[in-house]
Design a protein around this motif. Structure first.
Motif, PDB file in Angstrom:
ATOM      1  N   VAL A 148      66.958  39.026 -40.561  1.00  0.00           N
ATOM      2  CA  VAL A 148      67.998  39.327 -41.556  1.00  0.00           C
ATOM      3  C   VAL A 148      67.983  40.827 -41.880  1.00  0.00           C
ATOM      4  O   VAL A 148      69.032  41.444 -42.078  1.00  0.00           O
ATOM      5  N   ALA A 149      66.778  41.417 -41.887  1.00  0.00           N
ATOM      6  CA  ALA A 149      66.667  42.856 -42.190  1.00  0.00           C
ATOM      7  C   ALA A 149      67.208  43.728 -41.055  1.00  0.00           C
ATOM      8  O   ALA A 149      67.346  44.936 -41.224  1.00  0.00           O
ATOM      9  N   GLY A 150      67.473  43.119 -39.895  1.00  0.00           N
ATOM     10  CA  GLY A 150      68.066  43.887 -38.791  1.00  0.00           C
ATOM     11  C   GLY A 150      67.104  44.251 -37.678  1.00  0.00           C
ATOM     12  O   GLY A 150      67.402  45.141 -36.860  1.00  0.00           O
ATOM     13  N   ALA A 151      65.939  43.583 -37.624  1.00  0.00           N
ATOM     14  CA  ALA A 151      64.975  43.897 -36.564  1.00  0.00           C
ATOM     15  C   ALA A 151      65.572  43.611 -35.184  1.00  0.00           C
ATOM     16  O   ALA A 151      66.350  42.672 -35.019  1.00  0.00           O
ATOM     17  N   ASP A 152      65.161  44.410 -34.212  1.00  0.00           N
ATOM     18  CA  ASP A 152      65.635  44.233 -32.833  1.00  0.00           C
ATOM     19  C   ASP A 152      64.830  43.168 -32.099  1.00  0.00           C
ATOM     20  O   ASP A 152      65.087  42.898 -30.923  1.00  0.00           O
ATOM     21  N   GLY A 153      63.849  42.610 -32.784  1.00  0.00           N
ATOM     22  CA  GLY A 153      63.058  41.555 -32.166  1.00  0.00           C
ATOM     23  C   GLY A 153      61.870  41.216 -33.030  1.00  0.00           C
ATOM     24  O   GLY A 153      61.623  41.862 -34.057  1.00  0.00           O
ATOM     25  N   VAL A 154      61.140  40.184 -32.612  1.00  0.00           N
ATOM     26  CA  VAL A 154      59.915  39.797 -33.323  1.00  0.00           C
ATOM     27  C   VAL A 154      58.832  39.466 -32.308  1.00  0.00           C
ATOM     28  O   VAL A 154      59.121  39.115 -31.161  1.00  0.00           O
ATOM     29  N   MET A 155      57.591  39.623 -32.771  1.00  0.00           N
ATOM     30  CA  MET A 155      56.439  39.257 -31.942  1.00  0.00           C
ATOM     31  C   MET A 155      55.659  38.189 -32.704  1.00  0.00           C
ATOM     32  O   MET A 155      55.348  38.366 -33.884  1.00  0.00           O
ATOM     33  N   VAL A 156      55.371  37.076 -32.021  1.00  0.00           N
ATOM     34  CA  VAL A 156      54.738  35.941 -32.705  1.00  0.00           C
ATOM     35  C   VAL A 156      53.547  35.442 -31.888  1.00  0.00           C
ATOM     36  O   VAL A 156      53.655  35.225 -30.677  1.00  0.00           O
ATOM     37  N   GLU A 157      52.417  35.216 -32.572  1.00  0.00           N
ATOM     38  CA  GLU A 157      51.258  34.654 -31.870  1.00  0.00           C
ATOM     39  C   GLU A 157      51.326  33.126 -31.861  1.00  0.00           C
ATOM     40  O   GLU A 157      51.570  32.494 -32.886  1.00  0.00           O
ATOM     41  N   VAL A 158      51.101  32.571 -30.659  1.00  0.00           N
ATOM     42  CA  VAL A 158      51.168  31.115 -30.453  1.00  0.00           C
ATOM     43  C   VAL A 158      49.929  30.702 -29.666  1.00  0.00           C
ATOM     44  O   VAL A 158      49.544  31.384 -28.704  1.00  0.00           O
TER      45      VAL A 158
END
Ligand code: PEP
Ligand code: MN
Length: 335
Positions: free
Chosen positions: A290-300
């Motif tokens: 929502v803040a406008g990030a160009d992507g996210v990194m998530v640990e799985v």
């Protein structure tokens, strides 16, 4: 740059400062005020090192007008930079990318299993550490070269490009041979030799914000990479250290729109390291988008309880799948 003199600075002290400025190759414009004199430094083409003037007798304060970065600034490059990672485009402002995977590569079975799971849930890129920057030397340090080989294998199996950390200038060549995107971890954000080396390669770089770095220092670190000729840099906010201990770090989400104002580089967010708590990762992924990030990194991780690092912040494959369904709906809403 503006040099502000003490209110009781004498004529001699003012003259000494003017001479020092002139010796630096600039001209000095004294601005006498009712309380004190300020001296403007003119003729510089960018940031000026104030080391030779800030400690001179009579100097109260030095105010910088130019920033210690230029190449990363939007002032000189108004258009967004789009970084290409093996066919993916990051920073288009249209579709954010999702990078997912374990904190560390632990075995062939683990990384291939996770790569398949995150791919089928809709991730765009695999993440996984082979060289791990652990706080103490008695914990799992990563599979190193073997870890890189396993990442390459999981990448071939799934077709997902992968991002992995490089910790030293000496291993840049080795990591760049196989990784699609090279990560600089928070602890190495100001490893200037590493940044310079990464500036010389032709692979994209993901630069994480140091845990105590100001935004100016973050951008100045990116400037090192661009200054050596590599402009494929993606910034990553991963939380900063504050007085708060309930979360691992404090996610500084305002950085996303702020970076977009001052820089043309893409910025992604890593809510896993920012929060350190599994239950907070999904809400902060959505907030980042929502803040406008160009992507996210998530640990799985398939079995977070048994993970060799960062289990408490890792989502299970099922949790990641639920998150991706929510992300899909959110992106439709935001479109
Ligand atoms: C990581 O991404 O595995 C990592 C160590 O992150 P950070 O450098 O942000 O702590
Ligand atoms: Mn981790």
């Amino acid at each position: 740059m503006l040099i502000v003199m003490h209110h009781n600075a004498g004529k001699r002290q003012i003259e000494a400062v003017i001479k020092a400025v002139e010796r630096m190759g600039f001209s000095a414009a004294p601005i006498p005020g009712s309380e004190r004199t300020a001296i403007g430094v003119l003729g510089n083409k960018g940031y000026v090192d104030d080391a030779t003037v800030r400690d001179l007798p009579g100097v109260q304060e030095v105010i910088h007008v130019s920033k210690p970065y230029k190449l990363v600034s939007r002032d000189f490059h108004p258009k967004n930079t789009i970084v290409k990672v093996a066919g993916l485009e990051i920073g288009t402002g249209r579709r954010p990318v999702v990078m997912a995977g374990p904190c560390a590569v632990e075995s062939e079975d683990q990384i291939v299993k996770i790569a398949r799971a995150v791919k089928s849930a809709g991730a765009d890129m695999l993440r996984g550490g082979a060289f791990k920057p652990r706080t103490g030397p008695h914990t799992f340090q990563g599979l190193r070269e073997e870890g890189l080989k396993l990442l390459a294998l999981a990448s071939r199996e799934t077709g997902l490009p992968f991002v992995t950390e490089v910790m030293s200038p000496e291993t840049v060549g080795l990591v760049a041979e196989c990784a699609h995107l090279l990560q600089v971890g928070a602890r190495n954000m100001q490893n200037f030799e590493l940044l310079r080396e990464l500036g010389k390669i032709r692979k994209p770089v993901l630069l994480k914000r140091g845990m105590s770095a100001t935004i100016e220092e973050f951008l100045a670190a990116a400037e090192y990479i661009l200054a050596e000729g590599n402009s494929s840099v993606i910034l990553c906010e991963r939380g900063i250290r504050t007085f708060e201990t309930a979360t691992r770090n404090t996610l500084d989400l305002a950085v996303v729109p702020l970076i977009k104002e001052v820089s043309h580089l893409p910025i992604v967010v890593d809510p896993s390291h920012a929060t350190g708590r599994r239950s907070l990762v999904a809400p902060m992924v959505k907030a980042s988008l929502v803040a406008g990030a160009d992507g996210v990194m998530v640990e799985v991780h398939p079995d977070p309880e048994k993970a060799l690092s960062d289990g408490p912040q890792s989502l299970t494959p099922a949790g990641f799948e639920r998150l991706m369904q929510d992300v899909g709906r959110l992106l439709e809403f935001l479109a």
